[in-house]
Design an enzyme around this catalytic site. Structure first.
Site, PDB file in Angstrom:
ATOM      1  N   HIS A  88       0.827  -1.290   0.085  1.00  0.00           N
ATOM      2  CA  HIS A  88       0.098  -0.011  -0.042  1.00  0.00           C
ATOM      3  C   HIS A  88       0.782   1.108  -0.054  1.00  0.00           C
ATOM      4  CE1 HIS A  88       0.293   0.518   4.512  1.00  0.00           C
ATOM      5  NE2 HIS A  88       0.412  -0.617   4.272  1.00  0.00           N
ATOM      6  N   ASP A  90       0.094   4.667   1.094  1.00  0.00           N
ATOM      7  CA  ASP A  90      -0.245   5.317   2.300  1.00  0.00           C
ATOM      8  C   ASP A  90       0.553   4.952   3.536  1.00  0.00           C
ATOM      9  OD1 ASP A  90      -1.999   3.223   2.461  1.00  0.00           O
ATOM     10  OD2 ASP A  90      -3.177   4.733   4.013  1.00  0.00           O
ATOM     11  N   ASP A 152       6.028   0.697   6.902  1.00  0.00           N
ATOM     12  CA  ASP A 152       4.988   0.112   6.617  1.00  0.00           C
ATOM     13  C   ASP A 152       4.062   1.413   5.663  1.00  0.00           C
ATOM     14  OD1 ASP A 152       2.526  -0.977   6.516  1.00  0.00           O
ATOM     15  OD2 ASP A 152       1.729  -0.690   8.483  1.00  0.00           O
ATOM     16  N   GLU A 186      -4.864   2.329   2.645  1.00  0.00           N
ATOM     17  CA  GLU A 186      -4.863   1.109   3.280  1.00  0.00           C
ATOM     18  C   GLU A 186      -5.137   1.270   4.926  1.00  0.00           C
ATOM     19  OE1 GLU A 186      -3.334  -2.409   5.953  1.00  0.00           O
ATOM     20  OE2 GLU A 186      -2.693  -0.136   5.624  1.00  0.00           O
ATOM     21  N   GLU A 187      -4.284   2.289   5.179  1.00  0.00           N
ATOM     22  CA  GLU A 187      -4.432   2.532   6.702  1.00  0.00           C
ATOM     23  C   GLU A 187      -5.775   2.995   7.281  1.00  0.00           C
ATOM     24  OE1 GLU A 187      -1.915   1.899   8.714  1.00  0.00           O
ATOM     25  OE2 GLU A 187      -0.080   1.800   7.532  1.00  0.00           O
TER      26      GLU A 187
END
Length: 300
Positions: A88, A90, A152, A186-187
């Site tokens: 992802h 973001d 991440d 995604e977050e």
């Protein structure tokens, strides 16, 4: 500068430091939720195109899942199952008021196992990360302590782009069709992922999830919605009418890929069951407090 001439470490640092990809929760009404994610996707598309790969990126201003990079099979004498690799674009929002922009990556070569001291009195050590001793002798990456690192999912994107560079530099290495799917937001709740149509947007028959430890392949994930939290209610089984008691529901944070063995529990998800138990005992909830997913305190 040659945008595809960077090694893994240089790419990782560039992605972390040069791109402000923090996302915000808008309920999925606009995807991506921030312009920085689109800017990052555009740069990755340029890198991929420079290596000879086809890319797809939705029109600016329209909702889309994110960036797709297509790697065509170089195998002609047999059929090979097409796969997809996902990550992802973001980074987390300002979690606990920790900034996600203005990142300065600090490289810790040949980690010796001792505590790592950063700015803002941030200490990374065995107390917080029980498996840290496994990385003695390795190179670790942190922020300077003032921001999130954004590992991440920059680490995942860096690995994928490194694979593309490897295929580009080694055309004799056999591989089937590989779709790279890099999603927005995604977050905030997989908003980009929900816009991905697996039947139309990719021919992949399997999505591969790369584990975040020791290069292992992850084949499991764990949903904390089904986790069970032990609750001590013995005190309520006696006649305690009119008395007030505090009940603590302890959650346990963990990455879903390791949630089963590490005991991932979402305290919020257990509330309905706890409420039903209390109601059956004739108790009522006076107040709710605590730290959210990792812990809730009920006064009954």
């Amino acid at each position: 500068m040659d945008i595809i001439g960077l090694d893994l470490q240089s790419n990782f640092i560039k992605y972390c430091e040069d791109y402000d990809t923090g996302s915000v929760d808008n309920g999925g009404k606009v995807v991506p939720s921030t312009d920085g994610q689109r800017v990052f996707a555009e740069f990755l598309a340029e890198q991929a195109q420079a290596m000879g790969y086809e890319t797809f990126l939705g029109e600016k201003g329209e909702n889309s899942f994110g960036l797709k990079i297509s790697v065509k099979s170089n195998i002609t004498d047999r059929e090979v199952m097409p796969i997809a690799l996902g990550a992802h674009l973001d980074a987390a929002g300002n979690a606990e008021k920790v900034a996600n922009s203005g990142v300065e990556v600090v490289v810790h070569e040949n980690y010796d196992g001792s505590d790592i001291h950063l700015e803002n009195d941030v200490v990374i050590g065995q107390d917080q990360f029980s498996g840290l001793e496994r990385y003695v002798g390795d190179t670790l990456y942190t922020s300077n302590g003032k921001t999130l690192l954004k590992g991440d999912d920059v680490a995942g994107i860096t690995s994928i782009m490194g694979l593309l560079k490897y295929f580009s530099d080694n055309p004799d290495v056999e591989h089937g069709d590989v779709d790279i799917i890099l999603t927005y937001d995604e977050e905030q709740g997989l908003y980009g992922g929900f816009l991905l149509d697996m039947l139309k947007d990719t021919n992949a028959e399997a999505m591969m999830i790369l584990d975040n430890e020791d290069g292992k392949l992850g084949i499991d994930t764990f949903n904390a919605a089904n986790a069970v939290t032990p609750l001590q209610i013995d005190v309520l089984e006696n006649d305690v009418s009119g008395e007030k008691y505090k009940i603590n529901i302890a959650g346990q944070t963990s990455f879903p890929g390791h949630g089963k063995e590490e005991g991932l529990v979402d305290a919020y998800r257990t509330l309905p069951a706890v409420y039903s138990i209390l109601k059956s005992l004739g108790a009522s909830i006076v107040s709710v407090g605590g730290e959210g997913h990792s812990g809730i305190e009920l006064e009954v």
